[in-house]
Write a protein that holds these residues in place. Structure first.
Motif, PDB file in Angstrom:
ATOM      1  N   VAL A  40      -4.399  -6.347  -1.957  1.00  0.00           N
ATOM      2  CA  VAL A  40      -4.920  -7.670  -2.322  1.00  0.00           C
ATOM      3  C   VAL A  40      -3.979  -8.334  -3.324  1.00  0.00           C
ATOM      4  CG1 VAL A  40      -6.824  -8.890  -3.478  1.00  0.00           C
ATOM      5  CG2 VAL A  40      -7.319  -7.030  -1.862  1.00  0.00           C
ATOM      6  N   ALA A  41      -3.526  -7.550  -4.296  1.00  0.00           N
ATOM      7  CA  ALA A  41      -2.618  -8.096  -5.308  1.00  0.00           C
ATOM      8  C   ALA A  41      -1.317  -8.559  -4.676  1.00  0.00           C
ATOM      9  CB  ALA A  41      -2.331  -7.037  -6.377  1.00  0.00           C
ATOM     10  N   ALA A  42      -0.944  -7.953  -3.550  1.00  0.00           N
ATOM     11  CA  ALA A  42       0.350  -8.271  -2.939  1.00  0.00           C
ATOM     12  C   ALA A  42       0.262  -9.394  -1.916  1.00  0.00           C
ATOM     13  CB  ALA A  42       0.907  -7.021  -2.254  1.00  0.00           C
ATOM     14  N   LEU A  50      -9.466   2.391  -1.368  1.00  0.00           N
ATOM     15  CA  LEU A  50      -9.686   1.080  -1.970  1.00  0.00           C
ATOM     16  C   LEU A  50      -9.160   1.026  -3.406  1.00  0.00           C
ATOM     17  CD1 LEU A  50     -12.878  -1.001  -1.088  1.00  0.00           C
ATOM     18  CD2 LEU A  50     -11.027  -1.819  -2.526  1.00  0.00           C
ATOM     19  N   CYS A  51      -8.103   1.729  -3.672  1.00  0.00           N
ATOM     20  CA  CYS A  51      -7.481   1.734  -5.005  1.00  0.00           C
ATOM     21  C   CYS A  51      -8.547   1.855  -6.093  1.00  0.00           C
ATOM     22  CB  CYS A  51      -6.652   0.461  -5.222  1.00  0.00           C
ATOM     23  SG  CYS A  51      -5.133   0.369  -4.275  1.00  0.00           S
ATOM     24  N   TYR A  52      -9.446   2.810  -5.929  1.00  0.00           N
ATOM     25  CA  TYR A  52     -10.570   2.848  -6.872  1.00  0.00           C
ATOM     26  C   TYR A  52     -10.121   3.029  -8.318  1.00  0.00           C
ATOM     27  CZ  TYR A  52     -10.353   7.988  -6.716  1.00  0.00           C
ATOM     28  OH  TYR A  52      -9.940   9.291  -6.807  1.00  0.00           O
ATOM     29  N   GLN A  53      -8.961   3.724  -8.478  1.00  0.00           N
ATOM     30  CA  GLN A  53      -8.474   3.869  -9.864  1.00  0.00           C
ATOM     31  C   GLN A  53      -8.073   2.513 -10.423  1.00  0.00           C
ATOM     32  OE1 GLN A  53      -7.128   5.271  -7.114  1.00  0.00           O
ATOM     33  NE2 GLN A  53      -6.487   7.387  -7.465  1.00  0.00           N
ATOM     34  N   ARG A  54      -7.445   1.696  -9.587  1.00  0.00           N
ATOM     35  CA  ARG A  54      -7.064   0.352 -10.040  1.00  0.00           C
ATOM     36  C   ARG A  54      -8.312  -0.489 -10.312  1.00  0.00           C
ATOM     37  NH1 ARG A  54      -1.542  -1.715  -8.395  1.00  0.00           N
ATOM     38  NH2 ARG A  54      -2.535  -3.758  -8.451  1.00  0.00           N
ATOM     39  N   ILE A  55      -9.286  -0.372  -9.420  1.00  0.00           N
ATOM     40  CA  ILE A  55     -10.521  -1.136  -9.601  1.00  0.00           C
ATOM     41  C   ILE A  55     -11.216  -0.700 -10.894  1.00  0.00           C
ATOM     42  CG2 ILE A  55     -12.864  -1.453  -8.673  1.00  0.00           C
ATOM     43  CD1 ILE A  55     -11.600  -1.620  -5.908  1.00  0.00           C
ATOM     44  N   CYS A 114       0.853  -1.197   0.000  1.00  0.00           N
ATOM     45  CA  CYS A 114       0.000   0.000   0.000  1.00  0.00           C
ATOM     46  C   CYS A 114       0.887   1.245   0.000  1.00  0.00           C
ATOM     47  CB  CYS A 114      -0.906  -0.041   1.228  1.00  0.00           C
ATOM     48  SG  CYS A 114      -1.868   1.462   1.495  1.00  0.00           S
ATOM     49  N   LYS A 115       1.884   1.234   0.867  1.00  0.00           N
ATOM     50  CA  LYS A 115       2.799   2.390   0.927  1.00  0.00           C
ATOM     51  C   LYS A 115       3.551   2.565  -0.391  1.00  0.00           C
ATOM     52  CE  LYS A 115       4.446   3.997   4.997  1.00  0.00           C
ATOM     53  NZ  LYS A 115       3.540   4.530   6.005  1.00  0.00           N
ATOM     54  N   ASN A 116       3.965   1.432  -0.961  1.00  0.00           N
ATOM     55  CA  ASN A 116       4.713   1.476  -2.221  1.00  0.00           C
ATOM     56  C   ASN A 116       3.846   2.007  -3.355  1.00  0.00           C
ATOM     57  OD1 ASN A 116       6.779   0.587  -4.277  1.00  0.00           O
ATOM     58  ND2 ASN A 116       5.140  -0.850  -4.780  1.00  0.00           N
ATOM     59  N   GLU A 117       2.590   1.556  -3.405  1.00  0.00           N
ATOM     60  CA  GLU A 117       1.714   1.942  -4.508  1.00  0.00           C
ATOM     61  C   GLU A 117       1.527   3.462  -4.549  1.00  0.00           C
ATOM     62  OE1 GLU A 117       0.537   0.084  -6.861  1.00  0.00           O
ATOM     63  OE2 GLU A 117      -0.868   1.463  -7.820  1.00  0.00           O
ATOM     64  N   TYR A 118       1.341   4.047  -3.381  1.00  0.00           N
ATOM     65  CA  TYR A 118       1.063   5.486  -3.334  1.00  0.00           C
ATOM     66  C   TYR A 118       2.244   6.287  -2.799  1.00  0.00           C
ATOM     67  CZ  TYR A 118      -3.530   3.815  -4.414  1.00  0.00           C
ATOM     68  OH  TYR A 118      -4.571   3.188  -5.036  1.00  0.00           O
ATOM     69  N   GLN A 119       3.355   5.589  -2.544  1.00  0.00           N
ATOM     70  CA  GLN A 119       4.523   6.245  -1.951  1.00  0.00           C
ATOM     71  C   GLN A 119       4.074   7.130  -0.783  1.00  0.00           C
ATOM     72  OE1 GLN A 119       7.941   5.634  -2.749  1.00  0.00           O
ATOM     73  NE2 GLN A 119       6.898   3.867  -3.598  1.00  0.00           N
ATOM     74  N   ILE A 120       3.384   6.497   0.122  1.00  0.00           N
ATOM     75  CA  ILE A 120       2.847   7.206   1.283  1.00  0.00           C
ATOM     76  C   ILE A 120       3.995   7.585   2.207  1.00  0.00           C
ATOM     77  CG2 ILE A 120       1.265   6.985   3.251  1.00  0.00           C
ATOM     78  CD1 ILE A 120      -0.176   4.788   1.597  1.00  0.00           C
ATOM     79  N   ASP A 121       3.842   8.716   2.847  1.00  0.00           N
ATOM     80  CA  ASP A 121       4.876   9.174   3.766  1.00  0.00           C
ATOM     81  C   ASP A 121       5.045   8.175   4.916  1.00  0.00           C
ATOM     82  OD1 ASP A 121       4.796  11.307   2.099  1.00  0.00           O
ATOM     83  OD2 ASP A 121       3.576  12.549   3.424  1.00  0.00           O
ATOM     84  N   ALA A 122       6.112   8.375   5.661  1.00  0.00           N
ATOM     85  CA  ALA A 122       6.452   7.387   6.685  1.00  0.00           C
ATOM     86  C   ALA A 122       5.347   7.206   7.727  1.00  0.00           C
ATOM     87  CB  ALA A 122       7.757   7.790   7.366  1.00  0.00           C
ATOM     88  N   THR A 123       4.756   8.285   8.188  1.00  0.00           N
ATOM     89  CA  THR A 123       3.871   8.172   9.345  1.00  0.00           C
ATOM     90  C   THR A 123       2.507   7.540   9.062  1.00  0.00           C
ATOM     91  OG1 THR A 123       4.976  10.101  10.211  1.00  0.00           O
ATOM     92  CG2 THR A 123       2.978   9.413  11.351  1.00  0.00           C
TER      93      THR A 123
END
Lengths: 238, 188, 733
Positions: free
Chosen positions: B134-136, B120-125, B24-33
């Motif tokens: 889920v993919a991971a 929920l990764c709506y763009q992916r959906i 999830c963090k990788n997909e959106y490159q979410i910040d650390a916190t």
């Protein structure tokens, strides 16, 4: 630079010289401080004289004093420079815009790409593009100095359209980039510096920001949140 | 709303590898916190035998989302497929939603002073792909499902797990397959 | 806000510079200026392979835009890792773009002072080359130079590090592996080498024993295959002193007394013999000494003894013995944790014999699976360099001149023990002994005694801290390489997805630079080639054998996707064992010759010392691979601090509550770490997962003595380390 629009060319010149002196100081690193500190002192002095900034005179006295340091002292400054800015241990104040403006404090973020794009629009690119982040402080400072130089050149040929154009570009670049992070950067340095030269360097950066304050009309697009700074820190000038 | 998408988490299969959390963090490159998705370890004391059991939770895209209800600036919307989407451009970081959510899933990003959460990764959906988590999921413990009666009537499908808030509060769109313990030969 | 778009002067590159007198230093004319309307490149993808020391060696897809790595994904064409990464793999972008990365060559004066100056590559190479030549002149050879390289990057081209040393002459080499040598030797004695079934073949097992193996943390991609076997009815048994995440999923978890796994296997063997579930035909046809071993068991082993020794009730030993022997096929996965004991290799030999006696070796769905090196038949071109003419080497016991081997697993001691000539310079690459070697105090002392230390790394770890010169290493996204796994049968190519950041170089590029410098200073002093692009170096690793194994004609075909080696699913299915007798050697003369029991008989475990009654186990972490990954920001958020797991009963005895700081100590040293009370560990075992946390001195190895395991010398040059035979005392800090 208080009223940028009416600045005579020599002001752009001393301003540009300060930017270049700082650019070279960071680009050449701690090992070359004996070469880069003297031009910094000279340009600070010119700025302080022109704007009659007493604080900068005082700061510059410290810089001037250390610019005459012996080799041993220069070595101490070099170690401190590397501890603050280079490594190999995690540097205290990495000199890259995205470390301060990207919320995750990483390199090669959107800020890096944004400045790359700005350089490109001027038909320029960083010499070390794709190896060295484009938002390395020295590159940004050099680009800002280049824009000032463009204004001077345009004024020499009395090309009003170009004068306005480059003034706008400079203002935008400052407001959207250097001006947004130099404060946090300077503060990070001042919080951690163990040598007076770097406290002074921090003061120079802060002064540079103050001189640009009238330019800084737009609200910061990013929150500044350098890892070393507690939130709500007041001395950050943004 | 035509349907309600949600997650089915199988604690029997989940080994707590935290791949979903980091994917999830990788997909959106979410910040650390902020941790949009997080793997939680269930309390050892809640089981008859000591164990390391886990469940993974992101936003539950509740049928009655409290976040959406309390948000003063309408940063939350609920799509036709039930996904609760948070718009950071509208968010003012007031944190009403983080206080209202019983699952603590809208997360404040202290650097941006705004809330973030799983969309929920709506763009992916919308692209016909699975959500990144889920993919991971390597052991196949996390599924994207349609929450409906057919699912709820399946044996073993639970609406909550021990220690979680009552689903009556917000009708979360998450279902569980409970953890299963094997036999243990211990020396204590 | 973006700057408003403007077009300048036709956009010619020259235009910018021709009309300004501005003297650029860091900026230059942009060749892409004409493409003013395409500010951003399209996303590109590259194939990479995670090169870490890990079973899974995942295929990766790397997304790159504008030369910047944007995210990573698993490679769906990789049949074992199947398009998924582990939590560490997904954190890679944070590693590449961490501001903490080492960016330039740097020099520390004096070592350990924290006084660093940035130097050019030229100066770094000059300093290193002069030191090498100086030592060579003073001692008449390059033997005072010692290399310690291991598993930080297992890419094949990274064997260029060994090649760097070979090319300057004969040197001192840290030889061995801290990881798995006792088990390797056990399988070498028994079968001739280590050679495990295709792990994808686990789906065919009807019974699965994971013995001292925590796949949930260290080999997560095996779970789909394990789960598939279970869906088909297989029972999963996990034997481990710690109730791991893997053990928590088992149908049956057995908390065995540490280091008594062999006794458990012998107890099972006794019951199998008693009930005549032995596959006599297989065992007698394929092995030597089998009956001798059966006699030993009948004479020496009882279920009562096994039960007492292992702490496992008799009925359970009987249950798993019956189930394992009659499942047909039944698979065992022997983890590396269980062989990190003073009798670890011997325990693996006993487990091997259990597999043989039940006819599970050489069968699909069976095997005593430990690992393999069948797919590693590359050229090691970067590694193979002749010593320069006239090089003086070390005369080994066989009278041959060559490198001087010292024990990687007692590195501090062995480096210090060399006197003729002494070791004066260390070269460290893909290795962090400051964090990972036993007895950190001894390591610190040894480093302090060196004249010169060079470390190649990406982050400022404990070893870099103790170096004179650090050279910045590329990440695998910045390299060309090829990776094989010691577990699955896939091989994948690693493309250069992004340019090397800052001034980082790969190990081969460093060797090239060093060779240029050495030869300039003293012609003929280095044989390392001085040309070739990184991709050309990669190409030189391939040979017809690898091509045939992968069904390719050119390495470039791997850019389309990783390939699986064309090998049978079951190892040893051809019955051609690689022992001297060509049979499974239950009675092994080679073992006997090496001072070990010829038979897989019981060897006593190390006894708990009175003064230090608590076993301190320091297994592999979840958020890190040794000292890699845990320092990254995502990991520090997810797992901010180390803990020590203590059984509540033991904790109560020492007045320790959840969250208390605990001092863990013995004669060697101590660490202070936060307590987590849990019954997942045993009564007399405390557990803390080894790792390097950012801004922390936590290092379990301050307490760890370099006690050798029983095996490893035969195949890996040195015995392994009994990491899990570490005993301590605890107190509330």
């Amino acid at each position: 630079m208080k009223s940028c629009e009416d600045c005579p060319p020599q002001v752009f010149k001393i301003q540009g010289e300060l930017l270049l002196a700082l650019s070279q100081l960071f680009a050449q690193g701690g090992e070359r401080l004996p070469q880069t500190l003297i031009p910094l002192v000279k340009s600070c002095s010119a700025i302080a004289d022109h704007y009659k900034v007493e604080k900068l005179h005082l700061t510059n006295k410290v810089l001037a004093q250390y610019s005459e340091a012996d080799d041993d002292e220069y070595l101490v400054m070099c170690y401190e420079f590397n501890r603050l800015f280079v490594g190999p241990a995690a540097p205290v104040a990495p000199p890259y815009e995205s470390v301060y403006l990207s919320p995750d404090h990483l390199l090669m973020r959107e800020q890096t790409l944004a400045v790359r794009e700005i350089y490109r629009r001027e038909n320029l690119q960083a010499v070390g593009q794709r190896h060295e982040p484009d938002d390395f402080i020295s590159i940004e400072l050099e680009f800002a100095a280049y824009l000032l130089n463009r204004i001077i050149e345009a004024e020499a040929t009395k090309n009003n359209a170009k004068i306005q154009l480059y003034k706008t570009l400079y203002r935008e670049f400052w407001n959207q980039h250097l001006g947004l992070w130099l404060g946090t950067f300077a503060h990070t340095i001042s919080q951690s510096a163990k040598h007076p030269v770097f406290s002074s360097l921090s003061n120079v950066l802060s002064t540079l920001l103050t001189l640009h304050t009238p330019l800084n009309t737009k609200e910061a697009h990013y929150e500044t949140f350098a890892p070393q700074i507690s939130r709500g820190s007041s001395s950050c000038c943004l | 709303m035509s349907k309600q998408l949600g997650f089915l988490h199988n604690s029997e299969k989940c080994v707590g590898c935290r791949g979903c959390e980091m994917a999830c963090k990788n997909e959106y490159q979410i910040d650390a916190t902020p941790q949009w998705r997080k793997v939680f370890q269930l309390h050892e004391e809640d089981f008859s035998l000591p164990t390391r059991m886990f469940f993974s939770m992101a936003c539950n895209h509740c049928a009655n989302p409290e976040c959406l209800r309390v948000c003063p600036v309408e940063a939350y919307t609920k799509r036709d497929d039930g996904i609760v989407v948070h718009d950071p451009n509208r968010c003012i970081g007031c944190r009403l939603c983080t206080m209202a959510c019983p699952y603590d899933r809208p997360q404040i990003n202290p650097a941006k002073k705004k809330v973030e959460k799983c969309n929920l990764c709506y763009q992916r959906i919308d692209n016909g792909e699975q959500p990144a988590c889920v993919a991971a999921c390597i052991p196949g413990a996390l599924e994207l499902v349609e929450i409906n009666d057919t699912l709820d009537q399946k044996t073993g499908v639970l609406k909550t797990l021990p220690g979680l808030p009552s689903p009556k509060l917000t009708t979360p769109s998450i279902r569980f397959i409970g953890p299963k313990q094997g036999k243990q030969i211990r020396r204590d | 806000m973006k700057l408003s778009r403007r077009k300048f002067l036709g956009g010619a590159v020259a235009a910018a510079s021709s009309i300004t007198l501005f003297n650029f230093n860091l900026l230059t004319g942009s060749p892409s200026a004409s493409a003013a309307d395409q500010p951003s490149e399209a996303m590109k993808t590259f194939r990479n392979v995670c090169p870490r020391n890990c079973y899974d060696t995942c295929g990766m897809i790397t997304y790159v835009q504008d030369g910047i790595l944007k995210k990573v994904e698993g490679d769906p064409k990789h049949g074992y890792t199947n398009g998924k990464l582990c939590l560490k793999g997904y954190a890679y972008p944070r590693r590449v773009y961490s501001p903490d990365r080492i960016k330039y060559p740097m020099k520390q004066t004096p070592r350990g002072s924290g006084n660093w100056t940035r130097i050019s590559w030229d100066e770094a190479m000059d300093t290193i080359a002069k030191k090498i030549l100086d030592l060579k002149q003073r001692y008449g050879s390059t033997l005072p130079i010692c290399l310690d390289k291991y598993s930080g990057n297992f890419g094949i081209v990274h064997y260029g590090i060994e090649g760097t040393m070979s090319s300057i002459g004969y040197t001192t080499r840290a030889v061995g592996t801290p990881c798995w040598p006792a088990g390797i030797d056990a399988q070498t004695y028994d079968f001739g080498t280590l050679y495990s079934n295709d792990p994808e073949d686990m789906v065919n097992a009807k019974y699965l024993i994971l013995w001292g193996q925590n796949a949930a943390w260290t080999a997560i991609h095996s779970f789909p295959f394990i789960n598939k076997a279970r869906e088909r009815g297989a029972k999963l048994v996990v034997i481990d002193p710690i109730l791991t995440s893997t053990a928590s999923k088992a149908d049956l978890y057995i908390q065995v007394n540490p280091s008594t796994d062999g006794a458990l296997a012998l107890g099972m063997a006794r019951y199998i013999i008693d009930n005549n579930w032995v596959d006599w035909e297989y065992a007698r046809a394929n092995s030597i000494g089998f009956d001798e071993w059966v006699d030993y068991i009948k004479k020496e082993v009882t279920l009562d003894w096994a039960s007492e020794k292992t702490g496992v009730p008799k009925d359970i030993i009987m249950e798993i013995a019956r189930e394992y022997a009659t499942a047909k096929p039944a698979s065992m996965w022997v983890g590396y944790g269980m062989q990190r004991h003073t009798n670890g290799g011997q325990n693996v030999r006993i487990i091997d014999a259990l597999g043989v006696m039940t006819g599970n070796v050489g069968k699909s769905g069976g095997g005593v699976n430990y690992g393999h090196l069948e797919t590693w038949g590359f050229n090691y071109n970067a590694m193979v360099n002749a010593a320069p003419k006239g090089s003086k080497g070390f005369i080994g016991p066989d009278g041959k001149e060559g490198d001087r081997a010292i024990n990687m697993n007692n590195f501090a001691h062995d480096v210090s023990a060399q006197s003729d000539p002494p070791v004066k310079m260390l070269w460290l690459a893909c290795r962090n002994p400051g964090a990972q070697d036993p007895d950190t105090n001894a390591i610190e002392k040894m480093f302090a005694s060196m004249e010169f230390v060079v470390t190649v790394d990406s982050f400022f770890n404990k070893t870099v801290e103790m170096s004179d010169i650090v050279l910045p290493a590329t990440t695998h996204f910045e390299d060309w390489d090829v990776m094989a796994s010691y577990w699955h049968y896939w091989i994948g190519i690693n493309e250069r997805a992004i340019d090397p950041l800052y001034e980082s170089k790969s190990d081969v590029e460093i060797a090239i630079e060093l060779s240029k410098k050495l030869n300039a200073l003293e012609p003929g002093s280095c044989t390392f080639p001085t040309s070739g692009t990184p991709e050309e170096w990669l190409a030189k690793e391939f040979n017809p054998g690898i091509h045939q194994m992968l069904g390719i004609e050119d390495y470039k075909e791997l850019i389309d996707g990783p390939r699986k080696a064309n090998m049978p699913a079951a190892s040893w299915s051809d019955g051609k064992f690689r022992t001297p007798s060509k049979k499974i050697e239950i009675h092994c003369e080679l073992a006997e010759k090496n001072g070990l029991p010829a038979l897989p008989i019981w060897v006593e475990e190390m006894k708990t010392p009175e003064k230090y009654p608590i076993r301190f186990m320091t297994p592999h972490p979840q958020h890190a691979l040794h000292s890699q990954f845990q320092n990254l920001d995502w990991m520090m958020t997810a797992n901010p601090e180390p803990k020590v797991e203590i059984h509540p009963v033991l904790a109560a005895k020492y007045g320790i509550a959840e969250g208390n700081m605990v001092k863990v100590y013995n004669d060697l040293g101590s660490i202070t770490v936060k307590a987590h009370l849990t019954r997942t560990t045993s009564l007399n075992v405390i557990v803390s997962y080894e790792s390097w946390y950012k801004n922390s001195n936590f290092n379990v190895n301050y307490t760890l003595k370099a006690i050798p395991s029983d095996m490893g010398k035969q195949a890996t040059g040195n015995d392994g380390l009994a990491f899990h035979d570490n005993f301590v005392m605890i107190e509330k800090a």
